[in-house]
Design an enzyme around this catalytic site. Structure first.
Site, PDB file in Angstrom:
ATOM      1  N   ASP A 247      -7.579  -2.080  -1.638  1.00 24.69           N
ATOM      2  CA  ASP A 247      -8.538  -2.926  -0.929  1.00 24.69           C
ATOM      3  C   ASP A 247      -9.928  -2.482  -1.347  1.00 24.69           C
ATOM      4  O   ASP A 247     -10.261  -1.292  -1.207  1.00 24.69           O
ATOM      5  CB  ASP A 247      -8.397  -2.766   0.585  1.00 24.69           C
TER       6      ASP A 247
ATOM      7  N   HIS B 220       0.830  -1.207   0.000  1.00 21.85           N
ATOM      8  CA  HIS B 220       0.000   0.000   0.000  1.00 21.85           C
ATOM      9  C   HIS B 220       0.865   1.257   0.000  1.00 21.85           C
ATOM     10  O   HIS B 220       0.490   2.281  -0.599  1.00 21.85           O
ATOM     11  CB  HIS B 220      -0.916   0.014   1.226  1.00 21.85           C
TER      12      HIS B 220
ATOM     13  N   GLU C 259      -6.137 -12.539   1.014  1.00 19.60           N
ATOM     14  CA  GLU C 259      -7.141 -11.496   1.217  1.00 19.60           C
ATOM     15  C   GLU C 259      -7.932 -11.312  -0.069  1.00 19.60           C
ATOM     16  O   GLU C 259      -7.422 -10.745  -1.040  1.00 19.60           O
ATOM     17  CB  GLU C 259      -6.472 -10.171   1.635  1.00 19.60           C
TER      18      GLU C 259
END
EC number: 3.4.13.22
Length: 781
Positions: free
Chosen positions: A696, A689, A754
């Site tokens: 996300d 990030h 994820e």
């Protein structure tokens, strides 16, 4: 936030050289076999991340050779050796059965007398009639359930084997005694209590007196206490979960699975079997007794496998083989004895339900037997993971009209998700197999152009997964996890059918009996003929399920872990922020300059729900001063195209996080106590990030404006977050795949653990950024 589940994956320590006994003095034929077995063992450790494996070759004279590979401790510093203690699981049953047969020889037991003769208090409900005998118990023909209500495989606080057996009075037989073969740990616990009652000794003392001592098994026992510091480190594993250390749970049914032992000690048992019960200074069992134990007790079964008394019977390369396997919380064992050739093999492995022990034992036995006869040894089965363009070409959704198979890329290699089969796909010289630490399945064929998949003769054709209907409300209420940290039953939907995942590896369809009761199949799996009964509270909410009297409470692991993390976090966000802003990110050189742009400037229809700008995040406190989302320009433009493609399907993108300043990563780290830092990124390395090429996100319905509900929540600390999670409902997984396929079509890759996190292809080429959203906003103006 750093990826929780990646950090829970334990790194495999560097491979230790094989520790082998008496290599220099081996006969040429045995030396050749040992070299081949060693190469096979190394492949298993390296390719399946098995902490350690061990193999011994046994002859009538004793252990002829043994080898160990890998490490015996969690830190990966202590090599496994032939003196390392392993848990042998159900191999324990052979020792219980031998103890019984010694008592039979002494005239103290009768295999065909009702077991109530010896245990008058043993009174499970029997709606079928007939008496249970020791012979039936020892051949898994008693009709008992697999596990006792107390002291079972899941019980972390058993009160002892006598109590476990007593709890069987709360159960009902699922089949008439003597009619079907149904594996039962509870049944062997009953046998162990018969041994205790007849000898007047606790079971552990009785089996030591009757079996361990005569065999000279000084490093064996039914409890861990004497062997602390010598027991091999082992791990639990799952297709869609992290590797974790195996829990040191000891069973309340030691007769069925509590043996701790070594290569040498288990080799002494195999030696006695090869010598037909004769010991150097006596006799363990008479040859006629062994003949009876090795005789198929129910010859009506035409299969090549079956049960003698205790021993599993099979054939390998045309020769009879007797033995038993075992699996218990991270440890797997296999003992194969070829009595007519005078060869036996013992193998251990240290991943739960691993196929490595059985695979190595089979290969070792066949190799030694072949070389002894002057024949060519067999080839050891290996394969390479399918990656790159091949993996992309072969991934997809396939159906036969009733059931479906999915192949997808996980951690850069191809995996399969079929109704009762999950695992890594590997390419071999002859085609494809499914093989990873726990699964090995060779009845697989795949068209080179990826147009179809064949499993055991059933053809599945490539298609586009249609939107599945929502499940019936009464079943949807049951979907979820039940149990404990160390063992879970997962209820989910697949192809419109209810399924259960049990004991980490077993995926089985269920049949609805009524709204609160679902039955396992009559054959196959771990719990045939048994059922799950669901409990509800006064408001109708499902609170637990019962498996034949074993209560599994309903769990939300993600919420529980989040609550713990929040409670452990340091407070004082302003001070943490001030300190983090004073620090500097690591210096590095990257080939691409940063060009961060606001996502909403690329496509105003992209919606924002920036969790770290509010309190709805794992910290429970804001860490961003404003709600914004920035990405590197190529990534932002690609995401705009994704959003427009999804809008044609009735969905829009909802962004939870994108570029994250480095100082926020440092705040996460500083706020976390060491015990919780597995959940956050190390600021000394930076995060994806921080580079502005990770996002996300989820989707929302254009019609209602509501976010979709998929397999797990955003930022959830549980296996529901895995991109290959086998759970939830068909519709939830369909939504997950709609999102993934749309975003991967524009050059993003899903983060394996994820489902909501995607990285743009060249994210590594961008530098770590530390500008605030406010600074970036001013720059844009």
């Amino acid at each position: 936030m750093k990826k929780l589940l990646v950090l829970l994956l334990f790194l495999v320590p560097a491979m230790a050289p094989a520790t082998a006994s008496a290599d220099a003095g081996l006969a040429p034929d045995l030396g050749r076999a040992a070299a081949l077995i060693g190469e096979a063992a190394k492949w298993e450790v390296e390719n399946k991340r098995v902490p350690s494996v061990a193999v011994a070759i046994v002859g009538p004279e004793g252990v002829r050779w043994s080898g160990t590979w890998g490490k015996a401790d969690a830190e990966g510093k202590v090599p496994a050796t032939p003196e390392t203690i392993y848990r042998a699981g159900s191999v324990s049953k052979l020792f219980t059965d031998v103890a019984v047969m010694r008592l039979v020889e002494q005239g103290k037991l009768n295999l065909d007398a009702p077991v109530s003769t010896y245990l008058p208090s043993f009174k499970p409900r029997n709606p079928f009639g007939g008496q249970i005998t020791l012979r039936q118990l020892m051949t898994h023909r008693s009709g008992l359930v697999r596990e006792a209500p107390r002291g079972n495989y899941f019980d972390i606080a058993p009160k002892g084997q006598a109590d476990s057996v007593l709890s069987l009075n709360e159960t009902s037989l699922v089949a008439a005694p003597g009619t079907i073969t149904k594996y039962s740990n509870a049944g062997i616990a009953v046998v162990g209590e018969v041994v205790a009652r007849v000898t007047g000794m606790p079971y552990e003392q009785a089996v030591s007196t009757l079996v361990f001592r005569p065999l000279g098994m000084a490093s064996s026992g039914m409890t861990a206490a004497p062997f602390q510091g010598r027991i091999a480190y082992s791990e639990m594993a799952a297709f869609d979960g992290p590797r974790i250390p195996a829990p040191p749970i000891e069973l309340g049914t030691p007769a069925a699975g509590s043996l701790f032992t070594t290569l040498g000690d288990l080799g002494r048992f195999a030696q006695a079997m090869l010598n037909r019960g004769k010991l150097p200074d006596g006799v363990l069992l008479k040859p006629a007794t062994l003949d009876e134990m090795w005789r198929r007790q129910f010859p009506g079964d035409a299969s090549t496998r079956g049960y003698g008394i205790g021993f599993a019977l099979s054939q390998i390369d045309g020769q009879r083989v007797v033995g038993h396997g075992g699996a218990i919380y991270g440890h797997v064992t296999d003992v194969l004895i070829m009595p007519d050739s005078g060869i036996a093999v013992v193998a251990f492995a240290t991943v739960d339900s691993s196929n490595s022990a059985g695979k190595l034992a089979d290969y070792a036995l066949r190799t030694v037997a072949a070389i002894a006869k002057g024949a060519n040894p067999p080839a050891f089965g290996t394969g390479t993971l399918v990656t790159g363009p091949d993996a992309k070409r072969l991934s997809g959704w396939f159906t036969n009209g009733k059931a479906s198979v999915s192949t997808r890329i996980y951690n850069e290699h191809l995996v399969i998700d079929a109704p009762e089969l999950v695992g890594d796909i590997r390419r071999t010289a002859n085609g494809f197999i499914v093989e990873d630490a726990q699964t090995r399945y060779d009845k697989l064929a795949i068209a080179d152009d990826g147009s179809w998949i064949d499993l055991a003769g059933t053809r599945y054709t490539r298609g586009t997964m249609p939107e599945p209907p929502q499940p019936a409300a009464d079943f949807a209420a049951l979907v979820g996890n039940y149990g404990w940290d160390h063992n879970v039953i997962r209820i989910y939907e697949r192809d419109g059918r209810p399924f259960a995942w049990v004991e980490w590896v077993d995926h089985m369809p269920l049949t609805r009996v009524d709204a609160n009761r679902y039955a396992f199949p009559k054959q196959g799996g771990l719990y045939p003929l048994e059922a799950l009964t669901f409990e509800r509270n006064a408001k109708g909410a499902v609170t637990a399920l019962s498996l034949s009297g074993i209560r599994f409470p309903r769990r939300d692991f993600g919420a529980e872990i989040e609550a713990k993390v929040r409670s452990d976090m340091q407070t004082g966000g302003a001070a943490l922020r001030a300190e983090a802003l004073k620090a500097s990110p690591p210096k590095e050189i990257r080939p691409k300059p940063s060009d961060l742009v606001a996502l909403t400037s690329v496509d105003p229809t992209i919606r924002l729900d920036i969790r770290y700008a509010g309190t709805n995040n794992f910290l429970g406190t804001p860490v961003y001063e404003s709600s914004a989302a920035f990405l590197q320009r190529p990534a932002a433009e690609a995401l705009g195209r994704v959003n427009q493609a999804l809008r044609k399907r009735g969905f829009g993108l909802l962004i939870h996080d994108a570029y994250r300043p480095w100082f926020v990563t440092k705040m996460f780290w500083d706020a976390s106590p060491p015990s919780s830092r597995m959940f956050v990124a190390d600021p000394s390395q930076g995060s994806r990030h921080n580079r502005g090429a990770a996002v996300d996100l989820t989707m929302f319905e254009l019609k209602t404006g509501k976010p979709i509900v998929t397999t797990g929540r955003y930022d959830e600390f549980s296996t529901r977050s895995y991109s290959n999670f086998v759970g939830g409902t068909d519709h939830q997984r369909w939504l997950r795949e709609v999102l993934r396929s749309a975003i991967e079509a524009e050059g993003f890759d899903v983060y394996p653990e994820e489902w909501w996190h995607f990285d743009y292809g060249d994210w590594r080429d961008y530098p770590i950024g530390n500008q605030t959203f406010e600074e970036l906003g001013k720059k844009a103006k």
